[in-house]
Design an enzyme around this catalytic site. Structure first.
Site, short mmCIF file in Angstrom:
data_model
loop_
_atom_site.label_atom_id
_atom_site.label_comp_id
_atom_site.label_asym_id
_atom_site.label_seq_id
_atom_site.Cartn_x
_atom_site.Cartn_y
_atom_site.Cartn_z
N ASP A 286 0.86 -1.09 0.14
CA ASP A 286 0.11 0.08 0.00
C ASP A 286 1.02 1.42 -0.05
OD1 ASP A 286 -2.13 1.82 0.17
OD2 ASP A 286 -3.45 0.72 1.66
C1 BGC Z 1 -5.12 3.24 0.16
C2 BGC Z 1 -5.22 1.97 -0.86
C3 BGC Z 1 -5.05 2.74 -2.41
C4 BGC Z 1 -3.78 3.44 -2.46
C5 BGC Z 1 -3.42 4.26 -3.72
C6 BGC Z 1 -4.01 4.07 -0.20
O1 BGC Z 1 -4.34 5.10 0.63
O2 BGC Z 1 -5.02 2.53 1.22
O3 BGC Z 1 -6.40 1.37 -1.10
O4 BGC Z 1 -4.99 1.86 -3.38
O5 BGC Z 1 -3.75 4.56 -1.67
O6 BGC Z 1 -4.31 5.32 -3.84
#
Ligand code: BGC
Length: 749
Positions: A286
């Protein structure tokens, strides 16, 4: 955007400092490129491509950039990144390998919130909970295919969804992105979405692995749970989604699990995911979830995402050095690159290239896909005296609140899909990077007017409660729209926003024929439940929300959604009546002890004999069903359940016979587990024979010491219910012992 995460990041780095950007011109000669031969298997193609790659090229595949500029950190994404996108991984032009263009997420094609870019206007599915509430995997697959196709047409080949963390914490701000509290339901619905997305040659990403069940303290909390309980609950959801959906990637989460960051947990990544489940795709982090180079690499992380979110680029140059020093073996770097390549070949990313320019999207057709999903996801929670469906002959109808005159609510954060036509209620204040509240321009009011053109229909915003009650007293029927907004990075109380409870109580007191339509993140308390005639849970209704709600209100479609989460009657019924982390200073780590173990949601409630407001699996219809002829069949030690369902009412409708199983000798986390279900559309008087195979893992417990599923011989209960709390039919069956290594998966039928 992402300011809450930004607080955790100390360093300011620029993209230009990364020394292993891919070779584009250097390296071995261009031809031949046998890995581009689409008749070969993904494995062979990945092997061939890997053999042709330099170390720098392998390293470049394992390092992803944020696709959006961050001026406050002097960050500019690589020029090939899609403007305002979540991520970008450079391609390797000399080998004919395209970049990975990554976008959020599970509800449709999002744009990062930033004033620097025009938002991509795309179609939004209803919330993940709504799709799960359909209990209809075929529909979930169609939704996945729709958003996958929009992603591809928008220049993306990686879609960062679906999310399937179990909704253990009803206040979790991302419940709306997920697929409910039960591992079987969440796993099967997510698997269908994955198949749909990948049918469009876009890699799907199952996230957030694992136990990222609340937003408060998500970067610092440790979810503490026994390994066996995790395998029987949250991990089982991923196991099922992965084995049935075969996503190209899995995203490891922000939180720690049993004291170890998820993205450097050897147990989660290497042992369970890649070892026991034989996952062949790659693990991406993530955005901001990586905390080490060697530990993460050796634990099984294959790709660091979203540079500049981590406090430093742990892969890239640092991984290159660790590799050169022998702290990360050559075979591990090869494995990272090979997994990424394999996923790209398997999804058809090379064979169905993106040309960069956005292809035309048929928004009208896509909106209908979202609408169909919502129509089956809406759950009828109460319907006293046949208040619904609304008669088309209604004379004076009053519609109140929820901005129903302009649109339907969407959840906030990285998953937000900006709608075609723009935000229907612009100008609301933003509490953080994840906002402001956004409404999709699919107004229920207009759709309601379309269904009852003769009626005198008025709309009030509900801000003046006394005025709303006065008008309600004069109306034949009242429909009150009520909202609860939630977003990534915040948790929310289990209540409606603002004064809406007071509004509903006042309106219901003035007019007993009041119908409430909820647009909520998930479960909410309903202090006014006894006073209103009917309640529909419409979740976040998506791009086709307005017509879907109107069609269910007027009975053009029978409500066929069933709750994918329990609606507790009070906070006291939760494993953590006080949200863990409450009062803990920002950035200070804390533990979330999963005292419930595998007993998430209804399992916890039943174990403690707690009666929820509405149980998991519950949902009324405008017709009635009769269940009969329950039979159990044991073939080769495996259980299949069959029954007959009949529509005994006078309208078309969809029955959802839910099969629950239990161990007579106890020893499970709870008395009942969902073992399977079927969704059957039936005309009045129609009958269907249903046969449901029960996955033996749902009749077993996990023995971590021996790394095996175990089921002792004995008596097992089988119930058929219309919810986790009901038993229309019951039986018992003798099953032989069954034991299998963790790597078991069902034989193909
Ligand atoms: C989230 C993810 C997301 C990523 C990219 C993170 O803050 O937890 O679910 O895919 O950002 O935007």
């Amino acid at each position: 955007m992402f300011h809450s995460r930004a607080l955790l990041l100390a360093l300011t780095l620029t993209v230009l400092s990364f020394p292993v950007r891919p070779a584009t011109a250097a390296g071995p000669a261009l031809a031949p490129r046998p890995w581009l031969d689409s008749s070969l298997s993904p494995d062979s193609r990945a092997d061939l491509a890997l053999r042709a790659m330099t170390r720098g090229e392998k390293l470049s595949l394992a390092f992803g950039y944020l696709g959006t500029a961050m001026p406050d950190r002097h960050y500019v994404p690589p020029p090939q990144a899609r403007p305002g996108s979540a991520g970008f991984v450079p391609g390797i032009a000399r080998l004919g390998l395209p970049p990975q263009w990554e976008t959020d997420a599970g509800l449709g094609v999002a744009t990062q919130r930033s004033s620097l870019y025009a938002y991509r206007e795309r179609t939004s599915l209803p919330s993940g909970l709504s799709t799960a509430a359909t209990w209809n995997a075929a529909l979930a697959q169609k939704g996945g295919a729709m958003i996958g196709a929009e992603a591809h047409s928008s220049g993306f080949n990686v879609l960062l969804g679906p999310g399937l963390d179990l909704v253990r914490e009803p206040r979790g701000g991302r419940s709306f992105e997920y697929a409910g509290e039960d591992p079987l339901l969440a796993g099967e619905i997510a698997a269908a979405e994955i198949r749909g997305i990948q049918s469009q040659h876009v890699i799907a990403v199952a996230k957030h692995y694992a136990l990222n069940d609340q937003e408060t303290g998500r970067n610092v909390l440790s979810a503490n749970i026994s390994a066996a309980a995790a395998r029987e609950s949250d991990l089982l959801a991923f196991e099922l989604a992965i084995e049935q959906g075969r996503p190209g990637a899995v995203m490891c989460s922000y939180n720690l699990v049993n004291g170890v960051h998820a993205c450097e947990s050897q147990w989660l990544l290497d042992r369970v995911l890649k070892g026991d489940w034989g996952f062949q795709g790659y693990v991406m982090s993530d955005w901001g979830a990586v905390h080490s180079t060697v530990r993460a690499a050796l634990a099984g992380l294959d790709q660091e995402s979203g540079y500049v979110f981590d406090s430093q680029p742990y892969f890239g140059a640092a991984l290159s050095e660790a590799r050169a020093a022998g702290r990360v073996p050559a075979a591990r770097l090869d494995d990272m690159a090979r997994r990424i390549l394999r996923a790209m070949f398997a999804a058809g990313v090379m064979d169905h290239p993106i040309d960069g320019a956005s292809a035309a999207i048929d928004f009208a057709a896509d909106r209908l896909v979202a609408q169909a999903d919502e129509e089956q996801g809406i759950v009828l929670l109460k319907n006293a005296g046949g208040a619904l469906p609304l008669p088309r002959t209604v004379q004076k109808l009053l519609v109140i609140g929820g901005h129903a005159d302009r649109g339907v609510l969407a959840g906030g954060g990285s998953s937000t899909v900006f709608p075609v036509g723009g935000n229907a209620v612009p100008g609301l204040p933003s509490p953080g990077w994840y906002g402001p509240e956004l409404f999709l321009p699919s107004a229920p009011l207009g759709a309601i007017m379309g269904r009852a053109p003769q009626a005198n229909i008025r709309y009030l915003d509900g801000d003046d409660i006394a005025a709303a009650a006065r008008e309600a007293a004069k109306a034949d029927r009242v429909v009150v729209f009520a909202t609860q907004w939630a977003a990534e990075s915040i948790d929310v109380p289990m209540t409606l926003d603002g004064d809406q409870n007071k509004l509903i109580a006042a309106v219901a007191a003035a007019n007993p024929r009041t119908v409430v339509v909820l647009e909520s993140n998930g479960a909410v308390l309903m202090p006014w439940l006894g006073e209103v005639a009917a309640v529909l849970e419409a979740w976040y209704p998506g791009s086709g929300g307005g017509p879907a709600i109107a069609r269910v209100l007027f009975g053009d479609v029978d409500p066929s959604g069933r709750l994918p989460v329990s609606f507790p009657a009070s906070l006291d019924q939760l494993p953590h009546p006080v949200l863990p982390g409450t009062g803990v200073p920002d950035k200070q780590s804390f533990a979330v002890d999963y005292t419930a173990g595998a007993a998430a949601g209804y399992k916890w409630l039943q174990k403690h004999a707690l009666k929820p407001l509405f149980p998991f699996g519950y949902g009324l219809t405008y017709t009635r069903f009769r269940y009969s002829g329950l039979r159990t069949h044991v073939v080769g030690g495996q259980l299949t359940v069959s029954l007959t369902v009949t529509n005994t009412g006078n309208r078309d409708g969809a029955a959802v016979p839910e099969v629950y199983v239990g161990a007579a000798s106890g020893g499970w986390e709870a008395p009942r587990r969902l073992g399977g279900w079927s969704k059957v559309m039936l005309p009045p008087g129609g009958t269907a024979a249903v046969s449901i195979r029960i996955d033996p893992r749902l009749l077993a417990t996990f023995d971590e010491a021996h790394d095996r599923w175990q089921r002792p011989a004995g008596t097992y209960h089988v119930w058929v219910g219309e919810s986790a709390a009901s038993s229309e039919l019951a039986s018992e069956v003798q099953l032989p012992a069954w034991s299998h290594e963790a790597r078991w998966s069902p034989p193909a039928i």
